[in-house]
Design an enzyme around this catalytic site. Sequence first.
Site, PDB file in Angstrom:
ATOM      1  CD  GLU A 194      -1.883  -6.513   0.383  1.00 14.98           C
ATOM      2  OE1 GLU A 194      -1.639  -5.393   0.850  1.00 14.98           O
ATOM      3  OE2 GLU A 194      -2.009  -6.727  -0.827  1.00 14.98           O
ATOM      4  CB  CYS A 197      -3.468  -1.773   7.003  1.00 12.70           C
ATOM      5  SG  CYS A 197      -4.684  -1.963   5.704  1.00 12.70           S
TER       6      CYS A 197
END
Length: 484
Positions: free
Chosen positions: A235, A269
Amino acid sequence: MSQLTEIISHSPSTGEEVGRYPNTSAETIQELISRAKAASCQWSDIGFKGRKVILREWAHYISEHIDELAALSAAETGKPVSDATLEIAIAIDHLSWAARNASKYLRNSHRAPGLLMANMKTHVEYQPLGVVGVIGPWNYPVFTPMGSIAYALAAGNAVVFKPSEYTPGVGHWLGESFNKVAPGANVFFVATGGPETGVALTQSDINKIAFTGSTATGKKIAAMCAEKLTPVLMECGGTDPAIIDRDCDIDRAANAVLWGAMANAGQTCVGIERVYVHEEIADAFTTKIAELASHLVPGKDYGAATMPRQLNVIENHIRDAASKGAEFIIGSADSVQPPYVYPTIMRNVPENSLAVAEETFGPTLTIKSVASMSEAISLANASNYGLAASVWSKRHGKVIASQLHCGMVSVNSVLAFTATPTMPFGGVKQSGYGRIHGPEGLREFAYTRAIVATRFNIPLVFTTFHRKVFVDKFIKKFIQILNR
Ligand code: NAD
């Protein structure tokens, strides 16, 4: 040089010490993994029901102590307490969903055996991997690692969690709270420490690594995992776009896109970094978002930059854009004023500049007007990253969303997928691979075992050295008929 025995976390806003935690050594990591391995069989054996009870008790404990954890997270990350509370609430929802739904998505599933094997009974089992190593970042120190921790535990694995060196207190708190609801279970260990602790965990006898962090670190971890073929979930970062069509609700879009770009000081993010807006509404949208941004106050609406060295990256991106002709709508080339970054919105920023092409991870936004949604889509897809996106259009939202090369899209909203436990979360390209959350997130922490058992014997036996000629003839004819 020998490894320091402890790490110290500081408040990004004041520089004051928040806490000291062990800098876990490679030997201790191995010891924790051995203990977790030994306990993981029992954790697997108590089944979905047994794990659900414990994990829901943990969810209950965290929710009862949410203020304590939010205060600690705010102290270590610099974010406002209300943002920390929202983050933890969403993480608890994921924990609870994974606990309640693991049995549904990981139970044995029957499959059709097919005509050639009609005498067989076939099913797939989902087995825990063993011990999963979770390596987490600091920006959402509860939500991001919980996306792996909760789903891995619910799937029957033990977990060793290495939190970021900037938020060790939050990681330690999570470990202590689990121990309170499941003392002696030995299936969730927290190993605080710096990057060397992450290296030790990656190189250990672990069954899978679930990494959340920068693309640069992700590449190093993937390379280490390749040595032992350790499976890995990545991720990583992104430069997420917002695509604004001419038929959108401009006020709602500007309001949400601003939050998506600047909340948590832009350290998200899946935060929005680039806007592609239809030229017919570009001025109206830009005026509105600038007006809203002018009211934002660093230190109140969002906090200090958590990681001081990120300030250099943000400054570099802003100055690079300025040198390439960017026009500042809000902010200036001097927006970085440690420990804060002032809201910065720029237009006429070339697509090859750092602010557009690379992850800035600050409260900055670039706006580009486009002649059509096709142009917006192709610019959005030109990135090396592919984490998430936001689309604003009354009529074409879903059509635009389906053409984007990324893992998640919010239509007429921002970041909505984060708080939807049924939806898989993860990216493509340099943003990573694998998925947390949802059924896919549960299956990420299980391996499949295919079991094919004879139900009854038939005269057509293929798996023998004494195969008869008529069997060969039959199979040839049969497959020809089936494929006419
Ligand atoms: P980082 O890569 O610097 O560190 C992440 C973790 O990796 C930390 O725990 C760190 O100690 C550890 N680490 C560092 N070097 C290591 C090594 N060589 N081997 C093993 N472990 C190592 O990232 P960060 O600055 O903590 O987090 C910010 C980044 O995370 C941003 O790029 C952001 O986009 C990304 N992020 C991605 C997601 C997502 O779900 N895709 C979520 C949150 C953050």
